[in-house]
Scaffold this motif. Structure first.
Motif, PDB file in Angstrom:
ATOM      1  N   ASP A  48       0.809  -1.224   0.000  1.00 12.45           N
ATOM      2  CA  ASP A  48       0.000   0.000   0.000  1.00 12.45           C
ATOM      3  C   ASP A  48       0.841   1.271   0.000  1.00 12.45           C
ATOM      4  O   ASP A  48       0.519   2.238  -0.690  1.00 12.45           O
ATOM      5  N   ALA A  49       1.920   1.280   0.765  1.00 14.05           N
ATOM      6  CA  ALA A  49       2.773   2.469   0.840  1.00 14.05           C
ATOM      7  C   ALA A  49       3.477   2.722  -0.494  1.00 14.05           C
ATOM      8  O   ALA A  49       3.567   3.868  -0.948  1.00 14.05           O
ATOM      9  N   GLN A  50       3.969   1.662  -1.119  1.00 14.08           N
ATOM     10  CA  GLN A  50       4.629   1.805  -2.417  1.00 14.08           C
ATOM     11  C   GLN A  50       3.640   2.322  -3.460  1.00 14.08           C
ATOM     12  O   GLN A  50       3.951   3.217  -4.233  1.00 14.08           O
ATOM     13  N   ARG A  51       2.452   1.734  -3.473  1.00 15.46           N
ATOM     14  CA  ARG A  51       1.418   2.147  -4.426  1.00 15.46           C
ATOM     15  C   ARG A  51       1.052   3.619  -4.215  1.00 15.46           C
ATOM     16  O   ARG A  51       0.929   4.392  -5.175  1.00 15.46           O
ATOM     17  N   ALA A  52       0.885   4.032  -2.971  1.00 14.43           N
ATOM     18  CA  ALA A  52       0.534   5.420  -2.664  1.00 14.43           C
ATOM     19  C   ALA A  52       1.626   6.371  -3.149  1.00 14.43           C
ATOM     20  O   ALA A  52       1.329   7.433  -3.716  1.00 14.43           O
ATOM     21  N   PHE A  53       2.881   6.000  -2.952  1.00 13.75           N
ATOM     22  CA  PHE A  53       3.996   6.823  -3.424  1.00 13.75           C
ATOM     23  C   PHE A  53       3.942   6.971  -4.941  1.00 13.75           C
ATOM     24  O   PHE A  53       4.048   8.080  -5.475  1.00 13.75           O
ATOM     25  N   ILE A  54       3.760   5.868  -5.641  1.00 12.73           N
ATOM     26  CA  ILE A  54       3.717   5.893  -7.111  1.00 12.73           C
ATOM     27  C   ILE A  54       2.570   6.767  -7.601  1.00 12.73           C
ATOM     28  O   ILE A  54       2.761   7.644  -8.448  1.00 12.73           O
ATOM     29  N   VAL A  55       1.384   6.557  -7.061  1.00  9.98           N
ATOM     30  CA  VAL A  55       0.210   7.322  -7.484  1.00  9.98           C
ATOM     31  C   VAL A  55       0.413   8.807  -7.207  1.00  9.98           C
ATOM     32  O   VAL A  55       0.154   9.659  -8.073  1.00  9.98           O
ATOM     33  N   GLU A  56       0.875   9.138  -6.023  1.00 11.37           N
ATOM     34  CA  GLU A  56       1.041  10.542  -5.640  1.00 11.37           C
ATOM     35  C   GLU A  56       2.094  11.243  -6.497  1.00 11.37           C
ATOM     36  O   GLU A  56       1.882  12.367  -6.967  1.00 11.37           O
ATOM     37  N   GLU A  57       3.217  10.588  -6.695  1.00 10.72           N
ATOM     38  CA  GLU A  57       4.283  11.212  -7.474  1.00 10.72           C
ATOM     39  C   GLU A  57       3.883  11.382  -8.934  1.00 10.72           C
ATOM     40  O   GLU A  57       4.204  12.392  -9.555  1.00 10.72           O
ATOM     41  N   TRP A  58       3.181  10.410  -9.480  1.00 10.07           N
ATOM     42  CA  TRP A  58       2.721  10.513 -10.867  1.00 10.07           C
ATOM     43  C   TRP A  58       1.659  11.601 -10.997  1.00 10.07           C
ATOM     44  O   TRP A  58       1.666  12.384 -11.935  1.00 10.07           O
ATOM     45  N   LYS A  59       0.755  11.643 -10.023  1.00  8.63           N
ATOM     46  CA  LYS A  59      -0.329  12.635 -10.059  1.00  8.63           C
ATOM     47  C   LYS A  59       0.235  14.052 -10.009  1.00  8.63           C
ATOM     48  O   LYS A  59      -0.239  14.938 -10.714  1.00  8.63           O
ATOM     49  N   LYS A  60       1.245  14.250  -9.200  1.00  2.00           N
ATOM     50  CA  LYS A  60       1.870  15.568  -9.073  1.00  2.00           C
ATOM     51  C   LYS A  60       2.777  15.873 -10.264  1.00  2.00           C
ATOM     52  O   LYS A  60       3.253  16.990 -10.382  1.00  2.00           O
ATOM     53  N   ASP A  61       3.007  14.875 -11.109  1.00  3.30           N
ATOM     54  CA  ASP A  61       4.001  14.984 -12.177  1.00  3.30           C
ATOM     55  C   ASP A  61       5.310  15.485 -11.570  1.00  3.30           C
ATOM     56  O   ASP A  61       5.966  16.391 -12.071  1.00  3.30           O
TER      57      ASP A  61
END
Length: 79
Positions: A48-61
């Motif tokens: 969950d933590a890895q997924r959240a990092f990926i989603v957040e960083e991609w979303k913020k570009d």
């Protein structure tokens, strides 16, 4: 400058809490190829933590986005 990060695949793997030597990265990519319908963020091997990092960083570009794009491409090489 203290705290500077090189935004490389090795550092991305370190941020994700994964082994981050070149050999470890190549082994991870080879062992975790994704089909065309699976996105990087929905891959089953993330916690969950890895997924959240990926989603957040991609979303913020964010600065990690280019490295995440590279990882995404590499994980879909078999297609």
């Amino acid at each position: 400058m203290l705290g500077d990060i090189d935004y490389t695949m090795n550092e991305l793997f370190a941020q994700l809490g994964l082994e981050n030597s070149n050999a470890d990265i190549e082994a991870f990519i080879a062992a975790n190829q994704l089909d065309e319908d699976t996105t990087l963020a929905t891959a089953e091997f993330w916690n969950d933590a890895q997924r959240a990092f990926i989603v957040e960083e991609w979303k913020k570009d964010a600065v990690w986005a280019m490295v995440l794009d590279e990882l995404n491409t590499r994980l879909h090489e078999a297609n």
